[in-house]
Motif scaffolding. Structure first.
Motif, PDB file in Angstrom:
ATOM      1  N   HIS A  61       0.808  -1.220   0.000  1.00  0.00           N
ATOM      2  CA  HIS A  61       0.000   0.000   0.000  1.00  0.00           C
ATOM      3  C   HIS A  61       0.846   1.276   0.000  1.00  0.00           C
ATOM      4  O   HIS A  61       0.291   2.375   0.106  1.00  0.00           O
ATOM      5  CB  HIS A  61      -0.947   0.006   1.197  1.00  0.00           C
ATOM      6  N   THR A  63       2.756   2.794   2.215  1.00  0.00           N
ATOM      7  CA  THR A  63       2.468   3.656   3.363  1.00  0.00           C
ATOM      8  C   THR A  63       3.282   3.193   4.567  1.00  0.00           C
ATOM      9  O   THR A  63       3.923   2.144   4.518  1.00  0.00           O
ATOM     10  CB  THR A  63       0.961   3.643   3.692  1.00  0.00           C
ATOM     11  N   ASN A  64       3.261   3.971   5.614  1.00  0.00           N
ATOM     12  CA  ASN A  64       3.934   3.592   6.858  1.00  0.00           C
ATOM     13  C   ASN A  64       2.972   2.798   7.734  1.00  0.00           C
ATOM     14  O   ASN A  64       1.837   3.214   7.949  1.00  0.00           O
ATOM     15  CB  ASN A  64       4.395   4.835   7.630  1.00  0.00           C
ATOM     16  N   GLU A  87      -2.040   1.988  10.392  1.00  0.00           N
ATOM     17  CA  GLU A  87      -1.475   2.890   9.400  1.00  0.00           C
ATOM     18  C   GLU A  87      -1.040   4.163  10.121  1.00  0.00           C
ATOM     19  O   GLU A  87      -1.802   4.747  10.872  1.00  0.00           O
ATOM     20  CB  GLU A  87      -2.506   3.215   8.326  1.00  0.00           C
ATOM     21  N   ARG A  89       0.519   7.322   8.722  1.00  0.00           N
ATOM     22  CA  ARG A  89       0.964   8.113   7.566  1.00  0.00           C
ATOM     23  C   ARG A  89       2.030   9.139   7.914  1.00  0.00           C
ATOM     24  O   ARG A  89       2.960   9.356   7.162  1.00  0.00           O
ATOM     25  CB  ARG A  89      -0.230   8.829   6.936  1.00  0.00           C
ATOM     26  N   GLU A  99      -6.222   7.731  10.517  1.00  0.00           N
ATOM     27  CA  GLU A  99      -5.513   6.453  10.404  1.00  0.00           C
ATOM     28  C   GLU A  99      -6.372   5.337  10.999  1.00  0.00           C
ATOM     29  O   GLU A  99      -7.290   5.594  11.778  1.00  0.00           O
ATOM     30  CB  GLU A  99      -4.166   6.556  11.126  1.00  0.00           C
ATOM     31  N   ALA A 125       7.451   2.117   3.100  1.00  0.00           N
ATOM     32  CA  ALA A 125       6.943   1.572   1.829  1.00  0.00           C
ATOM     33  C   ALA A 125       7.920   0.605   1.161  1.00  0.00           C
ATOM     34  O   ALA A 125       7.510  -0.244   0.376  1.00  0.00           O
ATOM     35  CB  ALA A 125       6.596   2.709   0.880  1.00  0.00           C
TER      36      ALA A 125
END
Length: 173
Positions: A61, A63-64, A87, A89, A99, A125
């Motif tokens: 995805h 993302t962090n 998540e 971000r 999140e 990522a």
């Protein structure tokens, strides 16, 4: 007239009870160790799979994804609590309104100790983790400190492996 008796004699009951007692005295002491090892294996397997899920989700995805125990929405070092994968971000180690939680790993048994030297693990990522977040999860059972498979090491590139450890304290006699 034929008289039929149903039941057991006193000798049969005493011998059966004696056999059950002997078998129990052999197996029951090993049962608690077996249950402790099984509890450790299950807990470590859940954590290992959850770390794989977090890393895979971060990569797929872009993302962090942060892995940590949350208290009031912020990461803490209290790894004895439930571990949240969410998540993150902005990489602030807090669960913000925009999140969401991906998975929750149930806390370990109250008699056991579970620790990690950092506050959180944040997968980026590319599958690596943030700087200075690598370390080893240690699972210790105070009654059986020599149980096997009680360490999960997380490398800086995000890979995880499970192995035995001698970092649990032996009880003093």
């Amino acid at each position: 007239m034929k008289h039929t008796m149903y039941g057991y004699t006193l000798v049969e009951v005493v011998i059966s009870t004696l056999l059950i007692g002997i078998l129990s005295s052999i197996t029951l002491p090993n049962l608690s160790r077996f249950l402790a090892q099984n509890r450790l294996d299950n807990s470590m397997s859940h954590v290992l799979k959850s770390l794989h899920v977090a890393r895979g989700y971060a990569v797929s995805h872009s993302t962090n994804i942060t892995v940590c125990p949350l208290i009031s929405g912020s990461c803490t070092k209290d790894w004895q609590n439930n571990i949240y994968i969410f998540e993150d971000r902005n990489s602030n180690l807090s669960l913000d309104e925009s999140e969401y939680i991906i998975k929750v790993v149930e806390k370990v048994h109250d008699r056991d100790e579970f620790s990690y030297p950092r506050t959180a693990i944040t997968y980026r990522a590319d599958g690596s983790i943030n700087f200075m977040q690598s370390g080893s999860f240690i699972y210790c059972n105070n009654r059986y400190p020599d149980l096997t498979g009680n360490q999960i090491t997380v490398s800086q590139v995000g890979r995880v492996r499970i192995k035995d450890s001698d970092k649990c304290e032996k009880p003093s006699l």
